[in-house]
Write a protein that holds these residues in place. Structure first.
Motif, PDB file in Angstrom:
ATOM      1  N   HIS A 110       3.964   7.231   5.285  1.00 30.64           N
ATOM      2  CA  HIS A 110       4.194   5.831   5.641  1.00 30.64           C
ATOM      3  C   HIS A 110       3.399   5.524   6.910  1.00 30.64           C
ATOM      4  CE1 HIS A 110       6.200   2.140   6.697  1.00 30.64           C
ATOM      5  NE2 HIS A 110       6.925   2.177   5.596  1.00 30.64           N
ATOM      6  N   HIS A 111       2.581   4.466   6.842  1.00 32.00           N
ATOM      7  CA  HIS A 111       1.722   4.111   7.971  1.00 32.00           C
ATOM      8  C   HIS A 111       2.520   3.996   9.285  1.00 32.00           C
ATOM      9  CE1 HIS A 111      -1.730   2.107   9.887  1.00 32.00           C
ATOM     10  NE2 HIS A 111      -0.860   1.266  10.407  1.00 32.00           N
ATOM     11  N   LEU A 112       3.695   3.381   9.213  1.00 33.61           N
ATOM     12  CA  LEU A 112       4.462   3.176  10.451  1.00 33.61           C
ATOM     13  C   LEU A 112       5.061   4.478  10.975  1.00 33.61           C
ATOM     14  CD1 LEU A 112       6.181  -0.263   9.786  1.00 33.61           C
ATOM     15  CD2 LEU A 112       4.033   0.251  10.931  1.00 33.61           C
ATOM     16  N   GLY A 114       3.446   7.166  10.903  1.00 33.57           N
ATOM     17  CA  GLY A 114       2.302   7.676  11.664  1.00 33.57           C
ATOM     18  C   GLY A 114       2.313   7.107  13.074  1.00 33.57           C
ATOM     19  N   HIS A 115       2.494   5.785  13.183  1.00 34.29           N
ATOM     20  CA  HIS A 115       2.535   5.160  14.511  1.00 34.29           C
ATOM     21  C   HIS A 115       3.723   5.678  15.327  1.00 34.29           C
ATOM     22  CE1 HIS A 115      -0.724   2.320  14.545  1.00 34.29           C
ATOM     23  NE2 HIS A 115      -0.315   1.669  13.473  1.00 34.29           N
ATOM     24  N   LEU A 116       4.888   5.819  14.671  1.00 33.64           N
ATOM     25  CA  LEU A 116       6.107   6.221  15.401  1.00 33.64           C
ATOM     26  C   LEU A 116       5.998   7.625  15.990  1.00 33.64           C
ATOM     27  CD1 LEU A 116       9.130   5.119  13.167  1.00 33.64           C
ATOM     28  CD2 LEU A 116       8.443   4.187  15.363  1.00 33.64           C
ATOM     29  N   VAL A 135       4.604  -2.060  17.860  1.00 24.10           N
ATOM     30  CA  VAL A 135       3.971  -3.376  17.974  1.00 24.10           C
ATOM     31  C   VAL A 135       2.545  -3.316  17.453  1.00 24.10           C
ATOM     32  CG1 VAL A 135       5.242  -4.684  19.734  1.00 24.10           C
ATOM     33  CG2 VAL A 135       3.830  -2.774  20.457  1.00 24.10           C
ATOM     34  N   SER A 136       2.359  -3.777  16.220  1.00 23.23           N
ATOM     35  CA  SER A 136       1.022  -3.740  15.622  1.00 23.23           C
ATOM     36  C   SER A 136       0.665  -5.139  15.120  1.00 23.23           C
ATOM     37  CB  SER A 136       1.000  -2.725  14.487  1.00 23.23           C
ATOM     38  OG  SER A 136       1.758  -3.208  13.412  1.00 23.23           O
ATOM     39  N   GLY A 137      -0.438  -5.215  14.379  1.00 18.69           N
ATOM     40  CA  GLY A 137      -0.851  -6.514  13.856  1.00 18.69           C
ATOM     41  C   GLY A 137       0.094  -7.016  12.775  1.00 18.69           C
ATOM     42  N   THR A 307      -4.128   2.372  18.210  1.00 14.25           N
ATOM     43  CA  THR A 307      -4.622   1.586  17.080  1.00 14.25           C
ATOM     44  C   THR A 307      -4.713   2.519  15.868  1.00 14.25           C
ATOM     45  OG1 THR A 307      -6.785   1.972  17.996  1.00 14.25           O
ATOM     46  CG2 THR A 307      -5.842  -0.158  18.430  1.00 14.25           C
ATOM     47  N   ASP A 308      -4.985   1.965  14.688  1.00  4.11           N
ATOM     48  CA  ASP A 308      -4.973   2.778  13.469  1.00  4.11           C
ATOM     49  C   ASP A 308      -5.975   3.936  13.546  1.00  4.11           C
ATOM     50  OD1 ASP A 308      -3.114   1.060  12.560  1.00  4.11           O
ATOM     51  OD2 ASP A 308      -4.379   0.096  11.062  1.00  4.11           O
ATOM     52  N   ASN A 309      -5.566   5.090  13.085  1.00  4.28           N
ATOM     53  CA  ASN A 309      -6.438   6.264  13.121  1.00  4.28           C
ATOM     54  C   ASN A 309      -5.934   7.314  12.135  1.00  4.28           C
ATOM     55  OD1 ASN A 309      -4.703   8.424  14.646  1.00  4.28           O
ATOM     56  ND2 ASN A 309      -4.359   6.479  15.693  1.00  4.28           N
TER      57      ASN A 309
HETATM   58 ZN    ZN Z   1      -1.260   0.290  12.278  1.00  9.81          ZN
END
Ligand code: ZN
Ligand code: KG4
Length: 351
Positions: A110-112, A114-116, A135-137, A307-309
């Protein structure tokens, strides 16, 4: 174990190699921002085609940098959602093909998530449990992160995301795309106290957000102050800088206030910032000073991980493996999930 990870949910192609014991080994990123700039936003079909062009050279690059070959890979991870369907399918199909050809398992992430989890790649590493301000786009959420895969939603935006508020305001000011960093740069020359903008839901009792009213307020100011103003027409001068600063201040005030409220409400003392807006310097400074007042610590991933990576996707898979939460049984075929609430996360579903 070595994880090869792919991110392709939107306009960044990211590939990375993460070791479950040694951490990040190599990562490579291509951003499509310049390509989409002419259209004022991401064009999904162009995004998919560009992912196709970039993903293999980037994979070769990370393998070269880490002095590894595909034979050394134990797992392949990819963003399975949420995001643009076509873009997700590029990363997913490349990842699944590599996994199949190497006879190694693949894992949809899940993309989020990844961010978390990405802030845990940094030093100091936030231990569980912590509050995450995501907090993303596309997202603005406050989550309680108890452990890998154990996420509790505390509050979220009811309309626009914080990054979207930055981007849409930047677009109104004719600043270009992506608007967040451009608006933040212009705001540095402005005085936010010169223009009064609303702070939506600042005093609501819950931890939800709303940013669409802010964009409307900016629009009204522009229409009032600039005769014959047209959306996207470049707005220059001190007043434009003040408006950018006022917008940034309003967004940051709400994010800081709700984050502090989440810490107070849960009694937790660790706050982790994730997602592209986490790169915002004012947000970082304000959060740090407000958290200090209540004895809490704020963790920021390095800006290039905000940012996304691809690193965050490979790393989330590594965290799952270390926690014993990797999918156990291989599945035939695969799918992507353009809309996928994080709280419904179930990794076995997407393997
Ligand atoms: Zn993102
Ligand atoms: O996490 P991310 O890279 O992609 C999504 O998953 O959405 O976040 C991108 C968002 C965009 O809205 C961008 O304008 C915003 O993060 N952003 C910023 C800054 N850098 C990126 N917003 C405010 N200030 C910044 N310095």
């Amino acid at each position: 174990m070595i994880v090869l990870g792919f991110e392709s949910s939107c306009d960044e192609t990211g590939v990375a190699l993460v070791c479950t014991s040694r951490g990040l080994l190599a990562q490579a990123l291509h951003t499509q921002a310049a390509m989409h700039e002419a259209y004022g936003g991401v064009v999904p079909e162009l995004a998919s085609r560009d992912h196709i062009r970039r993903v293999i050279p980037l994979t070769q690059q990370v393998l070269r940098e880490a002095c590894l070959t595909l034979k050394d890979i134990d797992w392949v991870a990819y963003t399975a959602g949420p995001g643009l369907a076509g873009a997700l399918l590029v990363g997913a199909s490349v990842a699944q093909s590599i996994a199949w050809s190497c006879q190694k398992p693949a894992m949809g992430i899940h993309h989020l998530e990844g961010h978390l989890l990405s802030p845990r790649m940094a030093n100091p590493k936030p231990e569980f449990p912590f509050i995450a301000l995501l907090v993303s786009g596309g997202h603005t959420q406050l989550m309680q992160v108890n452990g890998v895969g154990d996420y509790q939603l505390l509050g979220e935006t009811l309309d626009d995301a914080a990054g979207e508020a930055f981007d849409k305001t930047a677009k109104l000011l004719g600043l270009g795309y992506p608007g967040g960093p451009l608006l933040a740069r212009l705001a540095e020359q402005g005085d936010g106290s010169q223009i009064d903008l609303p702070r939506p839901m600042l005093h609501s009792k819950n931890l939800d957000f709303s940013f669409s009213g802010l964009k409307t307020a900016v629009l009204t100011r522009l229409q009032k102050n600039i005769p014959n103003w047209k959306s996207g027409q470049p707005v220059t001068g001190q007043w434009a800088a003040d408006l950018a600063a006022a917008t940034q201040t309003a967004i940051v005030d709400v994010l800081v206030s709700k984050s502090v409220q989440a810490l107070n409400q849960t009694g937790l003392k660790r706050l982790v910032i994730a997602g592209g807006v986490g790169a915002n310097a004012r947000l970082r400074a304000q959060l740090t000073s407000h958290a200090q007042k209540i004895g809490a610590q704020v963790f920021y991933p390095p800006v290039h991980l905000c940012t996304d990576n691809g690193a965050m996707i490979a790393y989330a898979a590594a965290e799952r493996i270390n926690a014993g939460l990797e999918p156990k049984a291989p599945r035939q075929g695969f799918n992507v999930y353009p809309r996928w609430p994080l709280i419904e996360i179930d990794p076995s579903m997407v393997a």
